[in-house]
Write an enzyme that holds these catalytic residues in place. Structure first.
Site, PDB file in Angstrom:
ATOM      1  N   GLU A   6       0.914  -1.747  -0.178  1.00  0.00           N
ATOM      2  CA  GLU A   6       0.169  -0.026   0.240  1.00  0.00           C
ATOM      3  C   GLU A   6       1.086   1.731  -0.335  1.00  0.00           C
ATOM      4  O   GLU A   6       0.445   2.226  -1.074  1.00  0.00           O
ATOM      5  CB  GLU A   6      -0.226  -0.065   1.053  1.00  0.00           C
ATOM      6  CG  GLU A   6      -2.120  -1.504   1.505  1.00  0.00           C
ATOM      7  CD  GLU A   6      -2.799  -1.006   0.145  1.00  0.00           C
ATOM      8  OE1 GLU A   6      -2.826   0.579  -0.288  1.00  0.00           O
ATOM      9  OE2 GLU A   6      -3.593  -2.086  -0.133  1.00  0.00           O
ATOM     10  N   ASN A  31       1.460   3.632  -3.312  1.00  0.00           N
ATOM     11  CA  ASN A  31       1.212   5.105  -2.890  1.00  0.00           C
ATOM     12  C   ASN A  31       2.579   5.766  -3.364  1.00  0.00           C
ATOM     13  O   ASN A  31       1.778   7.160  -4.078  1.00  0.00           O
ATOM     14  CB  ASN A  31       0.320   5.028  -1.596  1.00  0.00           C
ATOM     15  CG  ASN A  31      -0.906   4.936  -1.347  1.00  0.00           C
ATOM     16  OD1 ASN A  31      -1.717   5.243  -2.535  1.00  0.00           O
ATOM     17  ND2 ASN A  31      -1.157   5.367  -0.100  1.00  0.00           N
ATOM     18  N   ARG A  87      -8.667   3.602  -8.820  1.00  0.00           N
ATOM     19  CA  ARG A  87      -8.067   3.167  -7.181  1.00  0.00           C
ATOM     20  C   ARG A  87      -9.809   3.709  -6.809  1.00  0.00           C
ATOM     21  O   ARG A  87     -10.368   3.831  -6.264  1.00  0.00           O
ATOM     22  CB  ARG A  87      -7.235   4.823  -6.493  1.00  0.00           C
ATOM     23  CG  ARG A  87      -6.280   5.064  -7.217  1.00  0.00           C
ATOM     24  CD  ARG A  87      -5.478   3.637  -8.221  1.00  0.00           C
ATOM     25  NE  ARG A  87      -4.873   2.947  -6.557  1.00  0.00           N
ATOM     26  CZ  ARG A  87      -4.483   1.675  -7.249  1.00  0.00           C
ATOM     27  NH1 ARG A  87      -3.982   1.255  -8.517  1.00  0.00           N
ATOM     28  NH2 ARG A  87      -3.916   0.993  -6.312  1.00  0.00           N
TER      29      ARG A  87
END
Ligand SMILES: Nc1ncnc2c1ncn2[C@@H]1O[C@H](COP(=O)(O)OP(=O)(O)OP(=O)(O)O)[C@@H](O)[C@H]1O
Ligand SMILES: [Mg+2]
Lengths: 148, 117
Positions: free
Chosen positions: A48, A52, A107
């Site tokens: 994650e 990002n 997303r």
């Protein structure tokens, strides 16, 4: 176990490196003998934070560099995942479940929620134009502890 | 480590078997293969069969949600089956189970869709 054990990793902001990053962290943490679930939690949060950094921090420009610092003290793993990209304007908004600034990229806006849920400690430091740093900790119960 | 997408058409149902790791890097493959298969096979419904999906993160949630919307716009249904514990937790946390019925295996997933259609 008292003194800390540390490792540091720096790599290009390329999506190919997402798997590399989570597997490397998992290998480092394996010395604590984590359960499958703990290992999966750690791999997920690394994925994650790194994703990002690549997508939001650097807008997928591979010239950007992502760094991961991991340390183990006792039975606790600490991770700091950093980019020196765009930074976040409104942190409170960004951390809300289902919020995404890039819906056109499909997303789901769940990254921060997943990190908060899967780890014991979670902190974001970010400044627009100056990058983002995610610090997370997790206590590893370990398989050994289950038998004692 | 990468991802394999296995597609099988059964009547008006597209069965999608994902094997390996679904992340930002591999999500595009899933998106394009499913998008094309749904349009080309004129599939009404999709079964996502996830027995061999070893890893998934929010990029997987995004691509699944995207295909769900694509199907829903055509009045189709999407169901999932054979979900392992790691993937299950992500579905639960994101509330995806509210829109995606979950089944034990492909057989019961197929049965549920045939009753519907
Ligand atoms: N490293 C970063 N640099 C700049 N902005 C960021 C960074 N990380 C997160 N953000 C901002 O915070 C928002 C929320 O992040 P989060 O990971 O929760 O969702 P997402 O990445 O948009 O979607 P998902 O993670 O579900 O694929 C992002 O849409 C982005 O605007
Ligand atoms: Mg994210």
């Amino acid at each position: 176990m008292s003194a800390s054990n540390e490792m540091r990793l720096a790599f290009s902001a390329r999506s190919e490196n997402e798997a590399f990053a989570r597997i490397t962290v998992a290998a480092f943490v394996s010395q604590l003998d984590p359960t499958m679930e703990e290992l999966n939690d750690l791999k997920t949060v690394v994925s994650e934070a790194v994703t990002n950094a690549i997508i939001h921090g650097y807008d997928s420009d591979p010239a950007g560099m992502v760094t991961i610092e991991a340390s183990i003290v006792g039975d606790t793993v600490s991770l700091v995942i950093k980019d020196s990209g765009n930074g976040i304007e409104d942190l409170e908004l960004a951390r809300q479940p289902l919020f995404t600034s890039k819906p056109e990229l499909e997303r789901s806006g769940m990254g921060f929620t997943i990190m908060e849920n899967f780890m014991d400690g979670f902190e974001v430091i970010s400044e627009p134009g100056n990058g983002t740093s995610i610090a997370m900790t997790k206590r590893i119960e370990s398989k050994k502890a289950l038998f004692n | 480590m990468s991802l394999q997408v296995e597609l099988e058409h059964y009547r008006d149902v597209l069965i999608v078997r994902l094997k390996g790791e679904l992340d930002h890097h591999t999500a595009d493959i899933v998106r394009f293969k499913m998008e094309e298969a749904i349009l080309r096979g004129n599939s009404a419904h999709v079964i996502l069969s996830l027995k061999d999906l070893l890893f998934m993160d929010s990029s997987g949630l995004g691509v699944i949600l995207g295909r769900y919307k694509q199907l829903k716009a055509r009045d189709g249904k999407m169901v999932v089956c054979d979900v392992n514990p790691g993937v299950y937790r992500l579905f639960e946390l994101s509330g995806l189970f509210k829109i995606l019925p979950i089944h034990e295996n492909e057989r019961s997933a197929l049965t549920s869709l045939e009753v519907v259609s």
